[in-house]
Design an enzyme around this catalytic site. Sequence first.
Site, PDB file in Angstrom:
ATOM      1  N   GLU A  47      63.358  19.614  90.461  1.00  0.00           N
ATOM      2  CA  GLU A  47      62.767  18.761  89.434  1.00  0.00           C
ATOM      3  C   GLU A  47      61.456  18.211  89.971  1.00  0.00           C
ATOM      4  OE1 GLU A  47      64.461  14.877  87.864  1.00  0.00           O
ATOM      5  OE2 GLU A  47      66.011  16.315  87.335  1.00  0.00           O
ATOM      6  N   ASP A  58      62.018   4.056  85.991  1.00  0.00           N
ATOM      7  CA  ASP A  58      62.098   4.267  87.433  1.00  0.00           C
ATOM      8  C   ASP A  58      62.098   2.973  88.237  1.00  0.00           C
ATOM      9  OD1 ASP A  58      62.171   7.164  87.995  1.00  0.00           O
ATOM     10  OD2 ASP A  58      60.373   7.161  86.752  1.00  0.00           O
TER      11      ASP A  58
END
Lengths: 266, 396
Positions: A47, A58
């Site tokens: 990824e 995040d």
Amino acid sequence: MSKIKDLFNSGKFKSAFIPYFTLGDPNYNDSIEFGKTILDNGADILELGIPFSDPVADGPVIQRAVARSLKNKFSFDEIFRVTKEIHLHKQETPLVYLTYFNPIYHCGIQTFLDRAKEAGVVGLVIPDLPFDTKESETLFHELRKRDMDLIHLVTPASTKKRIESLKKTSTGFIYYVTSFGVTGERREFSVDLKERIRFLKDTIQLPICAGFGISTPEQANQIAGYADGIIIGSAIQRVIEENGQNSPKTKDVLADYISKIRASIT
Amino acid sequence: MGKNQPGYFGEFGGRYSPEILTEALEELESTYQKLKKSKKFKKELEFYLQNYVGRPSPLTYAERLTKHWGGARIWLKREDLNHTGAHKINNAIGQALIAKFMGKKRIIAETGAGQHGLATATVGAMFGMETVVYMGAVDVERQNLNAKKIEMLGAKILPVTAGEATLKEATSEAMRDWALNVSTTHYIVGSAIGPHPFPTIVRDLQSIIGKEAKSQFKKQNHKLPHAIVACVGGGSNAIGMFHAFLKDKHVAIYGAEAGGLGPKPGEHSATLTYGKTGFLHGTKTLIIQDEGGQIVPAHSVSAGLDYPGVGPEHAFLSQTKRVDYRMVTDEQALDSFLEVTRIEGIIPALETAHAFHVAREVAKDLGKKKDLIICLSGRGDKDVTEVLRLLGERSK
């Protein structure tokens, strides 16, 4: 058939290992080296993060990685160049992008997908694009035309009704968010993690890969007992952060960490 | 959700937030739909607005300013006279009540100028709720008085040091907190931004500004004003002021956005002038961004306008041209700040000072015997130190 589907059907592993890192941290050329190192040491799917200035899903480690990356001038040309280099190093490993929707939209969906495919990318994860939006539907159809996958996130807060209704536009695998909050290493996971993953598997006929908070081989081993894949981002990004720019040491530590995780879930 | 479904204003709006928040947003939406119709909720909200906030706020005829500008008659909708000194309290009270009805014991907020943080800390104290306010570290510095007040009220300030350390980063951090604590916490979004249903809830709660202004003006003058003006960062005071007048096509509507230091990226917060369609903080709207789709840091002398996005309804009103949005530079805002203070004896917030600059232009264009209402969104006590610093720099 999509590359990701082929991979999960191949029976090559008990549980897939899906590492993540942000492209451009600390610079684009080093990203190529990090990507190669990770591929050589046991990633089943890789990824790649396309940095976005405001990564609301995040935690601090990836936020800092994104900030370091954006100190370099951001350009899609660089993103696709680096991706292609990583892809050519080991073409059999599927690459997926993780990014927020704004950069994709700004680039233009068609252009972005054509260039991503050309660079070797086979799927997308977009944490701020819910499946029940017009844009997600458009993206899904455009991806299908190119044999690429749209990987949806499911969380502990997703209702059964919602899970049922995302089946229609979900391919590749499901990214199951193991806990509330944002990305980042955690000591404990929610108690019903196993049951939730079972339920998801029964409801959606796709591999279920777990991410958010996993960092140690022990955790990976435990979760691989019931998930089809393990996604690790922040712990990898921390290795890059702590060991600096393209030092042989960064690559050594990465290689060691990746191979340990891979071994723990075999 | 689709283009014509609730939550969209033309092509703008919607819900583009991480999946972990979807359930909470849906719960908020359905609770709000019920509460909107509930007599008990309406009564309680009205009670607090009257007896705690001090509504209705007056509509003041600004005689001296009218003479000084030499154009249209100037009227001021006095949100500066609300408890805590700005319009932000209208929304904070309403959302705290919604949180209470949902059984949430903890509230969080983001703040730029500190007015929304102050309003949230105030309602947190009054309702006895644990309160956390995210504020950019730069803003904690330049809006220190508000930061201190927030702490004094018992709320916790968490300074955000990421990026430019201003409102954009504070908003991201509040969203992250909400993702982690979504089952116990309500996020009181402070402007008409964010994922659906926030832009609608904030608009509805602030629309009392325009409703009152309209009926007060009608009562005194037996007609509608010719024009109204408000400042726009995220745009909550503006949408609150505009909403009651949107269908009155003969009422001209003006928005003032922060032109900052100039037209270069990074020097302004003029989203409606320079922004492009994109996705930020859960909504599709106009955003100041670069060629890579990265958000460009905003700048304004006023911390409350220092945001690279704008409420989706404003993006729509700008596209349809129902509202004329104009840029005001830092310098122009500072001049208006001093002018209004000296001529009218009212110290406006630096945010509001932007609206005064546009109002001055509009008043001249309209000419005498016309009427213009300015939304005086907040008072400028919080800005005094910063203004003195800027004047010091100017005299160098």
